[in-house]
Design a protein around this motif. Structure first.
Motif, short mmCIF file in Angstrom:
data_model
loop_
_atom_site.label_atom_id
_atom_site.label_comp_id
_atom_site.label_asym_id
_atom_site.label_seq_id
_atom_site.Cartn_x
_atom_site.Cartn_y
_atom_site.Cartn_z
N PRO A 1 0.74 -1.23 -0.15
CA PRO A 1 0.05 -0.05 0.03
C PRO A 1 0.82 1.28 0.08
N SER A 2 1.75 1.46 0.85
CA SER A 2 2.75 2.44 0.77
C SER A 2 3.31 2.69 -0.71
N LEU B 1 2.18 1.84 -3.67
CA LEU B 1 1.08 2.23 -4.17
C LEU B 1 0.80 3.77 -4.17
N TYR B 2 0.73 4.28 -2.99
CA TYR B 2 0.77 5.70 -2.46
C TYR B 2 1.88 6.47 -3.06
N TRP C 1 -4.41 4.80 -5.35
CA TRP C 1 -4.08 4.54 -3.85
C TRP C 1 -5.48 4.89 -3.01
N ASP D 1 -8.25 2.45 -4.05
CA ASP D 1 -7.86 1.21 -3.60
C ASP D 1 -8.27 1.28 -1.70
N THR D 2 -8.01 2.50 -1.27
CA THR D 2 -8.31 2.67 -0.03
C THR D 2 -9.89 2.53 0.52
N ASP E 1 -3.45 1.07 4.59
CA ASP E 1 -2.36 1.93 4.49
C ASP E 1 -2.34 2.84 5.62
N ASN F 1 -0.34 6.40 5.78
CA ASN F 1 -0.76 7.45 4.79
C ASN F 1 -2.07 8.10 4.64
#
Length: 150
Positions: A7-8, A10-11, A18, A21-22, A35, A38
């Protein structure tokens, strides 16, 4: 394979992806794969964005109010008044969405006033502007009063 690193990355690689996704993970309550670092940072930054927008719009508003009140060039009045109306409208919308920003507006008013005043004194060195705001400074008055004389 651990998903903590993904995830990080991707951010850093694709912010919009991101976010999507989140949101998807939040909707299905997949909290374990979020994540969080972030996500927390982004949520904290939201208030700062609103505050910066308020400061920017207040700066433009005060700048144009000062011009309209103290610079006697009638050919510019309509443009300044249109800008005053637009900034007031946008500030009202911002305050409607986040009423707590009214307190923030009161807190930063003097600082923003000084910035606007400094800009105008530099741009119009022959015009005498007051050192302090000459009118009521409650939010309702700032967003509605006609401070100039016709």
């Amino acid at each position: 394979m651990s998903q903590a690193v993904v995830p990080s990355k991707l951010y850093e690689r694709d912010f919009c992806l991101w976010v999507a996704d989140t949101v998807a993970k939040l909707k299905v309550r997949n909290f374990d794969d979020l994540d969080l670092e972030n996500l927390i940072e982004e949520i904290e930054s939201l208030a700062g964005r609103e505050q910066r927008e308020l400061e920017s719009r207040l700066d433009v508003l005060l700048n144009h109010l000062l011009k309209r009140c103290y610079i006697h060039t009638p050919e510019n009045y309509q443009g300044w008044e249109l800008t005053i109306r637009e900034q007031r409208k946008q500030l009202q919308r911002l305050l409607k969405q986040s009423p707590s920003l009214q307190n923030y507006l009161s807190e930063v008013f003097n600082d923003i006033w000084q910035v606007a005043l400094g800009d105008l004194r530099q741009d119009y060195p022959k015009i005498e502007f007051p050192d302090e705001w000459q009118f009521r400074r409650d939010v309702e008055t700032i967003l509605s009063a006609k401070f100039w004389q016709d």
